[in-house]
Design an enzyme around this catalytic site. Sequence first.
Site, short mmCIF file in Angstrom:
data_model
loop_
_atom_site.label_atom_id
_atom_site.label_comp_id
_atom_site.label_asym_id
_atom_site.label_seq_id
_atom_site.Cartn_x
_atom_site.Cartn_y
_atom_site.Cartn_z
N LYS A 27 0.87 -1.23 0.13
CA LYS A 27 0.37 0.55 0.24
C LYS A 27 1.08 0.93 0.05
O LYS A 27 2.20 1.26 0.37
CB LYS A 27 -0.76 -0.09 1.27
CG LYS A 27 -1.87 1.25 1.02
CD LYS A 27 -3.00 0.16 0.57
CE LYS A 27 -4.23 0.97 0.60
NZ LYS A 27 -5.74 -0.05 -0.11
N1 GLU Z 1 -7.10 0.07 -2.86
C1 GLU Z 1 -8.04 -1.39 -3.69
C2 GLU Z 1 -7.96 -2.38 -2.03
O1 GLU Z 1 -7.81 -1.73 -1.31
C3 GLU Z 1 -7.42 -1.84 -5.12
C4 GLU Z 1 -6.43 -2.57 -4.80
C5 GLU Z 1 -5.36 -3.62 -6.16
O2 GLU Z 1 -6.28 -2.75 -6.51
O3 GLU Z 1 -4.49 -3.33 -6.29
O4 GLU Z 1 -8.34 -2.84 -2.39
#
Ligand code: GLU
Length: 420
Positions: A112
């Site tokens: 993240k």
């Molecule tokens: N931000 C989204 C999540 O928390 C998508 C993450 C992604 O597609 O890599 O799942």
Amino acid sequence: MTSNATIHSDLNPLDSMMKRFDEAAKILGLDDSIYNTLKYPAKAVTVHLPIMMDNGKVHVFEGHRVQHSTTLGPSKGGIRYSMDVSIDEVKALAAWMTWKCAVVGIPYGGGKGGIKCDPKSMSKGEVERLTRAYAASMSDVFGPDKDIPAPDMNTGQQEMAWIVDEYSKIKGQYTPAVCTGKPLTMGGSLGRVEATGRGVMVSTRSALAKLGLKPQECTCVVQGFGNVGSISAKLIEMLGIKIIGISDVTGGYYAPEGIKVEDAINYVKANGNLKGFAGKNITNSELLELECDILVPAAMEDQITDQNAGNIKAKLIVEGANGPTSASADAILNEKGIMVVPDILANAGGVTVSYFEWVQNRMGYFWTEERVNRRADRVMKQAFDVVYDASKKHNVAMRIAAYVVAMDKVATTQKFRGVF
Ligand code: GLU
């Protein structure tokens, strides 16, 4: 959410994640070596980015990228822009991505990123310079086989386009597979924008069937009206469920006779937010406590806590946001017999279609929306059933069952791969 700002600042999402992790580790009898490996992120990078603002002054922004695990594959996860971003929050969100990818069985680890900023108060040029600076400073961290970012809170296709562009310039070759959630003309996938909300709808449908509730007889309240909240509301409404409450940063809107979600979406398109929308104006806290069958928290972390969990009347909670329920609230919700479809399962539709996007980029062959949706729905339904069965087997709530399923996969793979 303004009305919950104090609740939010009192809690640490990393502690919240670790409490569930510890509980699942006990059930699995996880040995110490694996426990300690999974407890810490594999890599955490913090950068300070000096950006020339439109007024000619340089402002230095703090950004992070955390790779929690790369055991199952390259780390995967979004980038958020918010004043609430902190390294602990990003660490928790990265770990949640590890569990989320493992729950739905896609070959990724978890990561993240986040930049502490308020993009709504910045010009488009300032956001672009900040995004490019972040991508440039992370160009050795990111990579289609290393770490693949995506949109998260306050980021979307435009930010992904800048990241691909900047990364491709630095590497000297066009590399769309370095991130997902891109515009369609840059290798984005059909269905990606709707994917998280669609997964929330599929999870809701599966849960209602287990609870023996008929969609046509149910009411639903959705907290948050961004990408996840608005699309979840729209697709849940299409199941025949009446949406009686919605909210955004401007507050909650309650209409027991039902809200037409399409009207609310058009209202936000025209006005920027829900301020002044039809229905009785209530606070976000009141919204969570409304009489309803289904509650979908799709805003941000720590909205349901030990302070308000006792007042929740829904029979089913489907977590569209990451970490909307604090660990202290879990026991209260269980006690009340409320089924909670946890974030790492309920909102995994987004990363599932991100995976499909990455696969399509690497094949250079693009699927129809129908194919994307059909495959994503199948993944979500199967994952729900596996977690539901695990919750029965171990006699635990769906949340702990999801952690057990996910951690077991990562731990088993970790054993095969070994340590040095
Ligand atoms: N931000 C989204 C999540 O928390 C998508 C993450 C992604 O597609 O890599 O799942």
